[in-house]
Design an enzyme around this catalytic site. Structure first.
Site, PDB file in Angstrom:
ATOM      1  N   HIS A   1      -7.988  -5.239  -0.058  1.00 10.46           N
ATOM      2  CA  HIS A   1      -6.812  -4.513   0.397  1.00 10.46           C
ATOM      3  C   HIS A   1      -6.426  -5.012   1.789  1.00 10.46           C
ATOM      4  O   HIS A   1      -7.275  -5.177   2.662  1.00 10.46           O
ATOM      5  CB  HIS A   1      -7.117  -3.012   0.442  1.00 10.46           C
TER       6      HIS A   1
ATOM      7  N   ASP B   1     -10.117  -4.222  -4.416  1.00  7.80           N
ATOM      8  CA  ASP B   1      -9.322  -3.154  -3.796  1.00  7.80           C
ATOM      9  C   ASP B   1      -9.475  -1.884  -4.630  1.00  7.80           C
ATOM     10  O   ASP B   1      -9.309  -1.925  -5.853  1.00  7.80           O
ATOM     11  CB  ASP B   1      -7.859  -3.597  -3.757  1.00  7.80           C
TER      12      ASP B   1
ATOM     13  N   SER C   1       0.831  -1.198   0.000  1.00  7.94           N
ATOM     14  CA  SER C   1       0.000   0.000   0.000  1.00  7.94           C
ATOM     15  C   SER C   1       0.875   1.261   0.000  1.00  7.94           C
ATOM     16  O   SER C   1       1.638   1.483  -0.931  1.00  7.94           O
ATOM     17  CB  SER C   1      -0.955  -0.046   1.198  1.00  7.94           C
TER      18      SER C   1
END
Length: 305
Positions: A273, A243, A156
């Site tokens: 995610h 996601d 991320s």
């Protein structure tokens, strides 16, 4: 595909709390630590040979870091790991098991870096720390038990930092980008398709950006898809089907490929995610995480010598 049934159960549990974007950063950090650290059972901790607290260089003085070494005799490649959390939450403890997994399964010394977080330290503080730490580690691979190769990894926001570092620090061996944020100013269908109900939602993404992002979202230090792509180290780019960051991660992989970079890109269906932290709750997430690290290990192995 629908969301993995076991992850659906986890999402139902999480939905009972106050949304992150309705809290303050201190409260959000504590809540994330509860999910990532307090819910973890001792039997879920991935074993490694040793874990040592240390320091690495940062953009404004030394930063805490943690060194993980695998079982056996080295030397091994060294991997600088940057944790996720929207540049606002996350720390060495929340990503302890990811560091352990890469260490054990990719047979690498992993150095997890505790970079500065927003809003106390907004952009470009995180980038400056990641760059300084990586350059420091380049000079210390032998001391760490390394074989001279240094790679970067992150999930991320940490995937964002790993991508930016790969563009600015020559000589890296590989990069592992796990559902990376790559284009802060972009407009992608997955942000709408997956913008609600899958752990990371659009209001939280905006909350992160308000705390960290630069005035110009196209700044390549924030949106690496606008940075220099020629000659970058081989990459593993993984995304999750459900996601909001899926499409920009895959767009970045396509841009790397178009620039002549060797890229292994993989989308995991039914995943959300954060799945690399959700193996204890989901068999499918565990399998996707194992496959992710195996792909990275293969790229590291191909760069040997």
């Amino acid at each position: 595909m629908p969301v993995d049934p076991q992850l659906a159960g986890l999402l139902s549990l999480i939905e009972g709390g106050t949304p992150m974007h309705q809290t303050d950063p201190v409260t959000a950090r504590a809540a994330f630590r509860t999910l990532a650290v307090e819910f973890r059972k001792p039997e879920d901790v991935v074993p490694v040979a040793s874990v040592i607290e240390t320091e690495v260089a940062g953009g404004d003085g030394p930063r805490a870091a943690r060194v993980y070494r695998p079982e056996g005799e080295g030397p091994w490649p060294v991997v600088a790991l940057f944790h996720g959390g929207g540049f606002v939450i996350g720390d060495l403890d929340t990503h302890d098991n990811l560091a352990r997994r890469i260490c054990r399964d990719a047979r690498a010394v992993v150095v997890s870096v505790d970079y500065r977080l927003a809003p106390e330290h907004p952009f470009p503080a995180g980038v400056e720390d990641a760059l300084a730490a990586t350059r420091d580690l380049q000079q210390r691979t032998e001391e760490l038990g390394g074989d001279g190769r240094l790679a970067v990894a992150g999930d991320s926001a940490g995937g964002n930092l790993a991508a930016v570092v790969s563009q600015q620090v020559p000589g890296l061996a590989a990069q592992l980008l796990i559902y990376p944020a790559t284009d802060g100013g972009g407009d992608y269908p997955s942000r709408t398709e997956n913008g609600e109900g899958y752990f990371l939602d659009l209001p939280t993404m905006l909350w992160f950006m308000e705390h960290y992002a630069p005035q110009d979202p196209a700044d390549p230090r924030f949106s690496p898809i606008h940075g220099p792509l020629d000659g970058l180290p081989p990459a593993v780019v993984v995304t999750a089907e459900l996601d909001p960051l899926r499409d920009e991660g895959e767009a970045y992989a396509a841009a790397l490929t178009a620039a002549g970079v060797s890229v292994d890109v993989q989308r995991y269906d039914g995943m959300i995610h954060g799945f690399v932290d959700m193996g204890p709750f989901s068999t499918a997430a565990e399998q996707a995480t194992a496959d992710t690290v195996a792909r990275f290990a293969a790229v590291l192995g191909s760069t040997a010598g």
